[in-house]
Scaffold this motif. Structure first.
Motif, PDB file in Angstrom:
ATOM      1  N   VAL A  42       0.852  -1.299   0.068  1.00  8.00           N
ATOM      2  CA  VAL A  42      -0.075   0.038   0.004  1.00  8.00           C
ATOM      3  C   VAL A  42       0.775   1.361  -0.097  1.00  8.00           C
ATOM      4  O   VAL A  42       0.796   2.237  -0.701  1.00  8.00           O
ATOM      5  CB  VAL A  42      -1.099   0.065   1.338  1.00  8.00           C
ATOM      6  CG1 VAL A  42      -1.608   1.454   1.284  1.00  8.00           C
ATOM      7  CG2 VAL A  42      -1.795  -1.127   1.173  1.00  8.00           C
ATOM      8  N   THR A  43       2.009   1.348   0.892  1.00  2.68           N
ATOM      9  CA  THR A  43       2.738   2.448   0.919  1.00  2.68           C
ATOM     10  C   THR A  43       3.566   2.695  -0.523  1.00  2.68           C
ATOM     11  O   THR A  43       3.679   3.760  -0.831  1.00  2.68           O
ATOM     12  CB  THR A  43       3.821   2.259   1.968  1.00  2.68           C
ATOM     13  OG1 THR A  43       3.228   2.082   3.291  1.00  2.68           O
ATOM     14  CG2 THR A  43       4.841   3.387   2.161  1.00  2.68           C
ATOM     15  N   GLY A  44       3.977   1.566  -1.007  1.00  2.00           N
ATOM     16  CA  GLY A  44       4.526   1.612  -2.485  1.00  2.00           C
ATOM     17  C   GLY A  44       3.771   2.430  -3.475  1.00  2.00           C
ATOM     18  O   GLY A  44       4.202   3.222  -4.294  1.00  2.00           O
ATOM     19  N   TYR A  45       2.493   1.900  -3.234  1.00  2.00           N
ATOM     20  CA  TYR A  45       1.433   2.552  -4.237  1.00  2.00           C
ATOM     21  C   TYR A  45       1.358   3.957  -4.160  1.00  2.00           C
ATOM     22  O   TYR A  45       1.351   4.541  -5.128  1.00  2.00           O
ATOM     23  CB  TYR A  45       0.094   1.775  -4.107  1.00  2.00           C
ATOM     24  CG  TYR A  45      -0.877   2.562  -4.934  1.00  2.00           C
ATOM     25  CD1 TYR A  45      -1.098   2.252  -6.309  1.00  2.00           C
ATOM     26  CD2 TYR A  45      -1.745   3.328  -4.374  1.00  2.00           C
ATOM     27  CE1 TYR A  45      -2.119   2.799  -7.131  1.00  2.00           C
ATOM     28  CE2 TYR A  45      -2.755   4.088  -4.990  1.00  2.00           C
ATOM     29  CZ  TYR A  45      -2.808   3.685  -6.484  1.00  2.00           C
ATOM     30  OH  TYR A  45      -3.699   4.466  -7.248  1.00  2.00           O
ATOM     31  N   HIS A  46       0.854   4.277  -2.605  1.00  2.00           N
ATOM     32  CA  HIS A  46       0.738   5.754  -2.436  1.00  2.00           C
ATOM     33  C   HIS A  46       2.084   6.345  -2.751  1.00  2.00           C
ATOM     34  O   HIS A  46       1.820   7.821  -3.223  1.00  2.00           O
ATOM     35  CB  HIS A  46       0.667   5.690  -0.712  1.00  2.00           C
ATOM     36  CG  HIS A  46       0.599   7.174  -0.120  1.00  2.00           C
ATOM     37  ND1 HIS A  46      -0.480   7.836  -0.513  1.00  2.00           N
ATOM     38  CD2 HIS A  46       1.494   8.049   0.434  1.00  2.00           C
ATOM     39  CE1 HIS A  46      -0.123   9.016   0.180  1.00  2.00           C
ATOM     40  NE2 HIS A  46       0.959   9.219   0.810  1.00  2.00           N
ATOM     41  N   LEU A  47       3.263   6.054  -2.506  1.00  2.00           N
ATOM     42  CA  LEU A  47       4.626   6.626  -2.825  1.00  2.00           C
ATOM     43  C   LEU A  47       4.590   6.891  -4.500  1.00  2.00           C
ATOM     44  O   LEU A  47       5.444   7.669  -4.951  1.00  2.00           O
ATOM     45  CB  LEU A  47       5.818   6.276  -2.034  1.00  2.00           C
ATOM     46  CG  LEU A  47       5.514   6.513  -0.765  1.00  2.00           C
ATOM     47  CD1 LEU A  47       6.752   5.798  -0.127  1.00  2.00           C
ATOM     48  CD2 LEU A  47       5.790   7.992  -0.411  1.00  2.00           C
ATOM     49  N   GLY A  48       4.015   6.171  -5.330  1.00  2.00           N
ATOM     50  CA  GLY A  48       3.960   6.266  -6.754  1.00  2.00           C
ATOM     51  C   GLY A  48       5.197   5.468  -7.081  1.00  2.00           C
ATOM     52  O   GLY A  48       5.465   5.525  -8.122  1.00  2.00           O
ATOM     53  N   TRP A  49       5.737   4.196  -6.358  1.00  2.00           N
ATOM     54  CA  TRP A  49       6.791   3.600  -6.654  1.00  2.00           C
ATOM     55  C   TRP A  49       6.062   2.510  -7.763  1.00  2.00           C
ATOM     56  O   TRP A  49       6.898   1.856  -8.580  1.00  2.00           O
ATOM     57  CB  TRP A  49       7.251   2.846  -5.599  1.00  2.00           C
ATOM     58  CG  TRP A  49       7.938   3.667  -4.667  1.00  2.00           C
ATOM     59  CD1 TRP A  49       8.386   5.084  -4.984  1.00  2.00           C
ATOM     60  CD2 TRP A  49       8.714   3.637  -3.461  1.00  2.00           C
ATOM     61  NE1 TRP A  49       9.066   5.767  -3.785  1.00  2.00           N
ATOM     62  CE2 TRP A  49       9.084   5.029  -2.963  1.00  2.00           C
ATOM     63  CE3 TRP A  49       8.601   2.546  -2.486  1.00  2.00           C
ATOM     64  CZ2 TRP A  49       9.812   4.987  -1.752  1.00  2.00           C
ATOM     65  CZ3 TRP A  49       9.141   2.629  -1.188  1.00  2.00           C
ATOM     66  CH2 TRP A  49      10.013   3.987  -0.934  1.00  2.00           C
TER      67      TRP A  49
END
Length: 346
Positions: A42-49
């Motif tokens: 979820v975090t990587g998606y939110h950060l745009g990675w």
């Protein structure tokens, strides 16, 4: 000391941001890799990675202005930017904790021109991901072994408490019809000013700056944060979706008690009273009514007042920066970033 005495020509802002990302991104990715797999996803998606399926994306998310400001504040105080990387990572984690939760609370379905994390993975997953980032930020500081780490944890924790208090007030304001301008300003100081003040203070502290210099850097960041919020509130009403990544009039649709809205509602003018009639009714505002609400806010003078406040706060922030006695190049680059975040077309 005048601003002109300490400011010199620095690198172009895109170069400053790129250099900051180059230092911070590897450490940020290493930290995020320690999260439980679902929270990491979820975090990587939110950060745009990566996308929702975990496929890598070429373009990362936001500009990473806060980490860059940590590094520049460290350099301004006479230290090496590399020494402040743990503080920069911690600030970026806390910032994104707040964004994940803010999107849930506001019901926003887009951020940075893509669906928000909660709208893709669910409310619970987004909240838990935000919680993970907050605890990870403190862990990054604790593990750094830096002499300023313990005080840095306390500084960051205090800023988070102010941020949460400001966000809580923002939510409460949505159900009230008697919000005053002074309490709206206090809300913005907590919601936005506290973390940006913490950002520049941590940079100074991790560089070994003295108490007075660190406090001046904190005041620079805090005043800049409030100026940023004024501009952000203007963008929340009149900003172009191509700039904001959100629909036009999004704050009005959500009945936000932003500073231009509260200034208009408390203006004791016919336009302010008409706005109150629209804003406090139960039914959603139609497209035509959203346009009318924006026109009424402008007609009360609240739009111009908000821009004037942002300009004055920026000037005060730059005076505090000059009083901190920064290294010339870092001072110039901090001033350039300050002007960037208070531009209406940023």
């Amino acid at each position: 000391m005048a601003i002109s005495d300490v400011m010199t020509e620095g690198r172009p802002v895109p170069e400053v941001l790129s250099a900051g990302r180059g230092l911070v991104d590897p450490a940020l990715r290493t930290a995020v890799d320690t999260l439980p797999s679902e929270m990491r996803h979820v975090t990587g998606y939110h950060l745009g990675w990566w996308d929702e399926n975990g496929r890598s994306l070429r373009e990362a998310g936001g500009k990473a202005i806060r980490p860059a400001m940590v590094l520049l504040a460290a350099e301004a105080a006479g230290g090496r930017p590399a020494d402040a990387v743990p503080a920069a990572v911690a600030v970026e984690l806390v910032h994104n904790f707040s964004l994940l939760h803010d999107d849930v609370m506001d019901g926003d379905v887009t951020r940075r021109h893509r669906p928000t994390a909660w709208s893709v993975f669910g409310v619970g997953a987004a909240i838990l991901a935000g919680d993970s980032l907050l605890t990870l930020a403190l862990d990054v500081l604790a593990r750094s072994g830096h002499p300023a780490a313990q005080q840095g944890i306390r500084t960051l924790a205090a800023a988070v408490q102010e941020l949460v208090g400001g966000q809580s007030a923002d939510l409460v304001f949505e159900t009230r019809s008697d919000v005053g301008l002074a309490e709206c300003l206090r809300m913005a100081e907590g919601k936005t000013g506290a973390l940006l003040g913490c950002t520049t203070a941590l940079g100074g502290a991790f560089a070994g700056g003295g108490p007075e210099q660190v406090d001046r850097l904190r005041r620079f960041g805090a005043q800049l944060g409030l100026a940023f919020q004024f501009v952000d509130d203007l963008l929340g009403i009149w900003g172009e979706p191509a700039v904001t990544g959100k629909p036009v009039y999004s704050d009005l649709q959500n009945r936000k008690k932003s500073m231009p809205v509260v200034a208009a509602l408390t203006s004791d003018t016919p336009q302010g009273r008409e706005l109150a009639t629209l804003y406090y009714r139960e039914q959603p505002l139609s497209g035509t009514e959203l346009v009318r609400a924006a026109e009424l806010i402008d007609a009360t003078g609240a739009r111009d007042w908000s821009q004037e406040q942002a300009d004055e706060l920026l000037a005060r922030a730059l005076r505090d920066l000059a009083a901190a006695g920064p290294r010339p190049r870092a001072g110039a680059e901090l001033a350039a970033l300050a002007r960037l975040v208070t531009r209406r077309d940023r």
